[in-house]
Design an enzyme around this catalytic site. Structure first.
Site, mmCIF file in Angstrom:
data_model
loop_
_atom_site.group_PDB
_atom_site.id
_atom_site.type_symbol
_atom_site.label_atom_id
_atom_site.label_comp_id
_atom_site.label_asym_id
_atom_site.label_seq_id
_atom_site.Cartn_x
_atom_site.Cartn_y
_atom_site.Cartn_z
ATOM 1 N N HIS A 55 0.517 -12.774 7.856
ATOM 2 C CA HIS A 55 1.467 -11.764 7.227
ATOM 3 C C HIS A 55 3.012 -12.077 7.638
ATOM 4 C CE1 HIS A 55 -1.902 -8.546 6.157
ATOM 5 N NE2 HIS A 55 -2.469 -9.610 6.518
ATOM 6 N N ASP A 56 3.198 -12.851 8.595
ATOM 7 C CA ASP A 56 4.443 -13.223 8.631
ATOM 8 C C ASP A 56 4.927 -14.306 7.686
ATOM 9 O OD1 ASP A 56 6.751 -13.221 10.004
ATOM 10 O OD2 ASP A 56 6.563 -15.077 11.241
ATOM 11 N N GLY A 74 9.590 -16.224 5.576
ATOM 12 C CA GLY A 74 8.679 -16.837 5.624
ATOM 13 C C GLY A 74 8.067 -16.867 7.260
ATOM 14 N N SER A 78 9.605 -12.574 11.858
ATOM 15 C CA SER A 78 10.111 -11.279 11.309
ATOM 16 C C SER A 78 9.330 -9.829 11.539
ATOM 17 C CB SER A 78 10.838 -11.159 9.633
ATOM 18 O OG SER A 78 9.526 -11.464 9.061
ATOM 19 N N HIS A 183 -11.560 -15.563 6.331
ATOM 20 C CA HIS A 183 -12.170 -14.136 6.554
ATOM 21 C C HIS A 183 -13.513 -14.626 7.056
ATOM 22 C CE1 HIS A 183 -9.690 -11.874 3.603
ATOM 23 N NE2 HIS A 183 -8.876 -12.001 4.575
HETATM 24 C C1 HEM Z 1 -5.344 -13.371 -0.368
HETATM 25 C C2 HEM Z 1 -5.405 -12.341 -0.004
HETATM 26 C C3 HEM Z 1 -5.824 -11.763 1.402
HETATM 27 C C4 HEM Z 1 -6.164 -10.572 1.276
HETATM 28 C C5 HEM Z 1 -6.076 -9.277 0.209
HETATM 29 C C6 HEM Z 1 -6.432 -9.888 2.559
HETATM 30 C C7 HEM Z 1 -6.946 -8.888 2.911
HETATM 31 C C8 HEM Z 1 -7.252 -8.411 4.182
HETATM 32 C C9 HEM Z 1 -7.566 -6.994 4.731
HETATM 33 C C10 HEM Z 1 -7.367 -5.614 3.940
HETATM 34 C C11 HEM Z 1 -8.010 -7.400 5.848
HETATM 35 C C12 HEM Z 1 -8.646 -6.109 6.795
HETATM 36 C C13 HEM Z 1 -7.394 -5.562 7.529
HETATM 37 C C14 HEM Z 1 -7.624 -4.308 8.271
HETATM 38 O O1 HEM Z 1 -8.106 -3.139 7.620
HETATM 39 O O2 HEM Z 1 -7.714 -4.137 9.471
HETATM 40 C C15 HEM Z 1 -7.796 -8.649 6.363
HETATM 41 C C16 HEM Z 1 -8.557 -9.172 7.502
HETATM 42 C C17 HEM Z 1 -7.930 -10.434 7.986
HETATM 43 N N1 HEM Z 1 -7.485 -11.140 7.209
HETATM 44 FE FE1 HEM Z 1 -6.904 -11.413 5.138
HETATM 45 N N2 HEM Z 1 -6.431 -11.254 3.139
HETATM 46 C C18 HEM Z 1 -5.969 -12.072 2.335
HETATM 47 C C19 HEM Z 1 -5.888 -13.565 2.953
HETATM 48 C C20 HEM Z 1 -5.911 -13.951 4.175
HETATM 49 C C21 HEM Z 1 -5.452 -15.169 4.882
HETATM 50 C C22 HEM Z 1 -4.914 -16.062 4.005
HETATM 51 C C23 HEM Z 1 -5.707 -15.150 6.128
HETATM 52 C C24 HEM Z 1 -5.437 -16.351 6.898
HETATM 53 C C25 HEM Z 1 -4.714 -16.639 8.051
HETATM 54 C C26 HEM Z 1 -6.240 -14.039 6.557
HETATM 55 C C27 HEM Z 1 -6.615 -13.506 7.720
HETATM 56 C C28 HEM Z 1 -7.485 -12.602 7.930
HETATM 57 C C29 HEM Z 1 -8.078 -12.336 9.292
HETATM 58 C C30 HEM Z 1 -8.358 -13.205 10.487
HETATM 59 C C31 HEM Z 1 -8.437 -10.706 9.192
HETATM 60 C C32 HEM Z 1 -9.304 -10.139 10.254
HETATM 61 C C33 HEM Z 1 -8.193 -9.432 11.358
HETATM 62 C C34 HEM Z 1 -9.064 -8.886 12.350
HETATM 63 O O3 HEM Z 1 -10.593 -8.949 12.445
HETATM 64 O O4 HEM Z 1 -8.513 -8.040 13.187
HETATM 65 N N3 HEM Z 1 -6.347 -13.229 5.114
HETATM 66 N N4 HEM Z 1 -7.432 -9.372 5.418
#
Ligand code: HEM
Ligand SMILES: [Ca+2]
Ligand SMILES: [Mn+2]
Length: 347
Positions: A55-56, A74, A78, A183
């Site tokens: 997100h950063d 990037g 921030s 994920h």
């Molecule tokens: C490409 C499109 C992506 C979308 C639309 C997306 C969307 C999301 C959403 C909606 C959540 C749940 C947030 C919440 O309600 O707490 C999430 C969790 C997460 N995302 Fe993504 N994500 C994407 C890509 C990525 C990428 C590239 C990473 C790489 C680091 C990532 C890492 C994570 C992690 C680790 C969580 C879990 C956080 C937790 O368990 O507390 N995501 N993502």
């Protein structure tokens, strides 16, 4: 070996050595994070810190910059430095909590916030069994202004929109699939706020390929009351499925790449460091960075019991294959009645 030929310097702490003296400062940061933020576990705080790196970093747009607009720096910290602004962006929902936990740790060390965000995420990943070893480069400059809203993908975005956004920061369609390996150690707090920490696969505590298998199963129910924005039917009780993961798993540009990970832990582990390494330096002049990867812990191996499988009650008949070129691989089904997946713990 080449490692033995590299001259190492003794760090002032009297305990550690490093190939570059600048990396010495990271050992106490690492130990502080592991003990006081992650409590040595691949759980909620490690997952959130890992998510924060994305997100950063992704809040950066070369396309907008080419038109003379400022569009984020990037991996510049921030999201922490301007948290009052950025954590209120809809796509960043929930990041305020991990930012609040990281701030006092940043304050007691001499490290840029930009470096800390990427370092903490890499350390968090390294606590997850099965995770690959990734790179950590030191020397990012801190942001002087917040990123604009609208650059972080949302789970209700179309595949076209997500692929275009990530192409803007240099990732091809298939590399978006590689990035989404993240994920496998993830859960949602705000997609359905009534059931926080609901995981995306049955094994959110290990970096395995279950995420790719389970996202290809036919959806049957919602873990909560259901049909929230960005949420679609999931195949398992207690499991959350994002619409974006569902669609990318089935889009003809990405489905075969997605399927290729289901039975290939080796490919899964080899591809992630490449895309994560590039993510971590988005918008950064990386000619001046110092390689401090050696400070990252070596991740625990996957438990021997963690072999790709269909969850109890599921089989190849429940798969919605989407790769026209290759049949979906088959896997053994876990014994026993269909289970409910537990929520990810806070530690
Ligand atoms: C490409 C499109 C992506 C979308 C639309 C997306 C969307 C999301 C959403 C909606 C959540 C749940 C947030 C919440 O309600 O707490 C999430 C969790 C997460 N995302 Fe993504 N994500 C994407 C890509 C990525 C990428 C590239 C990473 C790489 C680091 C990532 C890492 C994570 C992690 C680790 C969580 C879990 C956080 C937790 O368990 O507390 N995501 N993502
Ligand atoms: Ca997993
Ligand atoms: Mn969370």
């Amino acid at each position: 070996s080449p490692a033995q030929l590299t001259r190492r310097v003794a760090c002032p702490d009297g305990k550690n050595t490093a190939t570059n003296a600048a990396c010495c400062a990271l050992f106490p940061v690492r130990d502080d994070i592991i003990k006081n933020l992650f409590h040595n576990q691949c759980a909620e705080e490690a997952h959130e810190s890992f998510r924060l790196t994305f997100h950063d970093a992704v809040a950066f747009s070369p396309a907008a910059e080419a038109e003379g607009k400022f569009a984020g720096g990037g991996a510049d910290g921030s999201i922490v430095l301007f948290d009052k602004i950025e954590t209120n962006f809809h796509a960043n929902q929930g990041t305020d909590e991990i930012v609040a936990l990281q701030k006092p740790i940043i304050a007691r060390h001499s490290i840029s916030t930009a470096d800390f965000v990427q370092f903490a995420g890499a350390v968090g990943l390294s606590l997850c069994p099965g995770a690959p070893q990734v790179q950590f480069l030191l020397g990012r400059k801190d942001a002087t202004r917040p990123a604009p809203d609208g650059l972080v993908p949302e789970p209700f975005d179309s595949v076209d929109k997500i692929l275009a956004r990530l192409l803007d920061v240099g990732f091809q369609d298939f590399e978006v699939v590689w990035l989404l390996s993240a994920h496998t150690i993830a859960a949602a707090d705000f997609v359905d706020p009534t059931i926080p920490r609901t995981p995306f696969d049955s094994t959110p505590e290990i970096f395995d390929t279950q995420f790719f298998i389970e996202t290809q199963l036919k959806g049957t129910s919602f873990p909560g009351k259901g049909a929230n924005q960005g949420e679609v039917l999931s195949p398992l009780r207690g499991e959350m499925r994002l619409q974006s993961d569902f669609l990318i798993a089935r889009d003809n540009r990405t489905a075969c790449e997605w399927q290729s990970f289901t039975n290939d832990q080796e490919k899964f582990q080899e591809t992630f460091p490449d895309v994560f390494g590039r993510l971590a330096v988005l918008g950064v002049d990386n000619s001046t960075l110092i390689d401090c990867s050696e400070v990252l812990p070596v991740p625990p191996p996957l438990p021997r019991s963690a072999v790709p499988h269909f969850p109890a009650g599921k089989s190849i008949r429940d798969v919605e294959p989407a790769c026209a070129e290759t049949p979906f691989p088959t896997f053994p089904t876990d014994p026993g009645p269909a289970t409910t997946i537990a929520r990810v713990p806070n530690v």
